[in-house]
Design an enzyme around this catalytic site. Structure first.
Site, PDB file in Angstrom:
ATOM      1  N   SER A  89       0.844  -1.189   0.000  1.00  0.00           N
ATOM      2  CA  SER A  89       0.000   0.000   0.000  1.00  0.00           C
ATOM      3  C   SER A  89       0.870   1.226   0.000  1.00  0.00           C
ATOM      4  O   SER A  89       2.043   1.179   0.327  1.00  0.00           O
ATOM      5  CB  SER A  89      -0.895   0.010   1.242  1.00  0.00           C
ATOM      6  OG  SER A  89      -0.119   0.252   2.392  1.00  0.00           O
ATOM      7  N   SER A  90       0.270   2.379  -0.342  1.00  0.00           N
ATOM      8  CA  SER A  90       1.038   3.612  -0.407  1.00  0.00           C
ATOM      9  C   SER A  90       1.530   4.045   0.961  1.00  0.00           C
ATOM     10  O   SER A  90       2.545   4.709   1.081  1.00  0.00           O
ATOM     11  CB  SER A  90       0.192   4.728  -1.021  1.00  0.00           C
ATOM     12  OG  SER A  90      -0.945   4.977  -0.234  1.00  0.00           O
ATOM     13  N   CYS A  91       0.796   3.681   2.030  1.00  0.00           N
ATOM     14  CA  CYS A  91       1.241   4.089   3.354  1.00  0.00           C
ATOM     15  C   CYS A  91       2.238   3.100   3.922  1.00  0.00           C
ATOM     16  O   CYS A  91       2.861   3.357   4.942  1.00  0.00           O
ATOM     17  CB  CYS A  91       0.055   4.224   4.308  1.00  0.00           C
ATOM     18  SG  CYS A  91      -0.760   2.663   4.693  1.00  0.00           S
ATOM     19  N   GLY A  92       2.372   1.905   3.302  1.00  0.00           N
ATOM     20  CA  GLY A  92       3.329   0.932   3.787  1.00  0.00           C
ATOM     21  C   GLY A  92       2.860   0.180   5.021  1.00  0.00           C
ATOM     22  O   GLY A  92       3.630  -0.547   5.632  1.00  0.00           O
ATOM     23  N   LEU A  93       1.595   0.341   5.437  1.00  0.00           N
ATOM     24  CA  LEU A  93       1.128  -0.310   6.653  1.00  0.00           C
ATOM     25  C   LEU A  93      -0.030  -1.269   6.439  1.00  0.00           C
ATOM     26  O   LEU A  93      -0.201  -2.197   7.206  1.00  0.00           O
ATOM     27  CB  LEU A  93       0.685   0.747   7.677  1.00  0.00           C
ATOM     28  CG  LEU A  93       1.806   1.492   8.387  1.00  0.00           C
ATOM     29  CD1 LEU A  93       1.191   2.521   9.318  1.00  0.00           C
ATOM     30  CD2 LEU A  93       2.679   0.543   9.167  1.00  0.00           C
TER      31      LEU A  93
END
Length: 262
Positions: free
Chosen positions: A107-111
């Protein structure tokens, strides 16, 4: 690849008039990150300063300790975006494999792909550096930041992350459609160029999210300044690590979080 492109629009007016217009927009595209042959993440980003982005991203993900840990970066055009291939030294490959095992998607947030809370909120080191930046210097940097945002002047659609000296001078700036990416690019540029914080701060045109706090802590930043408000988790994580925060940093007012490091 060009970080901006011209697109055609129709200008509307309150009087009901319409006219064709060409406007420059910021380029946003998926960038697939491969590290030592392993698919790691897909980020929506601006295709500029990709070497800095690779360094800063790997550092924020705790995959590397220094610029020398990254051996090579190459960008390859794909049908819908770019593939950023990163090669780390052999001693860092186990970190990559371990981190990939804890992801179930990217994901773009990395979470969103982290499979447990312990991996999402890993312990942070304590911030030992301190900033001697006076309030006057902070506002001086804010006043001048726009001069160092050429892509935003063209498009009005990108974030900036700036390295500021204690006297308020701006030393390095990186821009991107994503606030996280802009900060990764700045940290990468600092690692590549051997720059330290030297009593200054990181100045970001963004809200103060916990991800930005964590990136600042991992980069050893003594003072994080953001132009928009913080979230509760950002305040909590900053307090845990002893990171000094100034938020809602605007020329008319700014808020310094209580109980943070100095």
């Amino acid at each position: 690849m060009n970080p901006a492109a011209d697109r055609h629009f129709t200008r509307l007016t309150p009087a009901g008039e319409r006219a064709p217009i060409t406007r420059t927009v910021a380029v946003e595209m998926p960038i697939a990150i491969e590290i030592n042959g392993l698919g790691y993440a897909v980020m929506m980003a601006t295709p500029a300063d990709l070497g800095d982005f690779a360094l800063g991203f790997c550092h924020a993900e705790r995959l590397i300790d220094a610029a020398a840990d990254l051996v090579d970066v190459s960008a390859h055009e794909a049908e819908r975006g770019l593939i950023l291939r990163i090669t780390l030294i052999p001693d860092r490959v186990d970190r990559v494999a371990d981190r990939v095992r804890h992801r179930v998607s990217e994901s773009s947030c990395g979470l969103c792909g982290i499979e447990n809370l312990e991996q999402a909120l890993r312990p942070l080191p304590r911030v030992t550096a301190r900033s001697d930046m006076a309030d006057e210097a902070l506002f001086r940097a804010l006043d001048r930041l726009g001069e160092y945002q050429p892509l935003n002047r063209l498009t009005g659609a990108v974030h900036a992350a700036a390295l500021c000296s204690g006297d308020g001078s701006i030393r390095r700036v990186r821009e991107d459609v994503g606030r996280h990416n802009a900060f990764d690019k700045l940290v990468g540029a600092m690692l590549a160029g051997g720059f330290g914080w030297d009593g200054g701060c990181a100045l970001l045109t963004a809200r103060c999210s916990f991800e930005l706090v964590e990136k600042a802590v991992l980069a050893g930043c003594p003072l994080l300044v953001t132009v928009s408000a913080p979230t509760s988790l950002a305040l909590d994580r900053a307090a845990e690590a002893g990171l000094r925060l100034v938020t809602l940093a605007r020329l008319d007012a700014a808020l310094e979080a209580e109980g943070q490091g100095r």
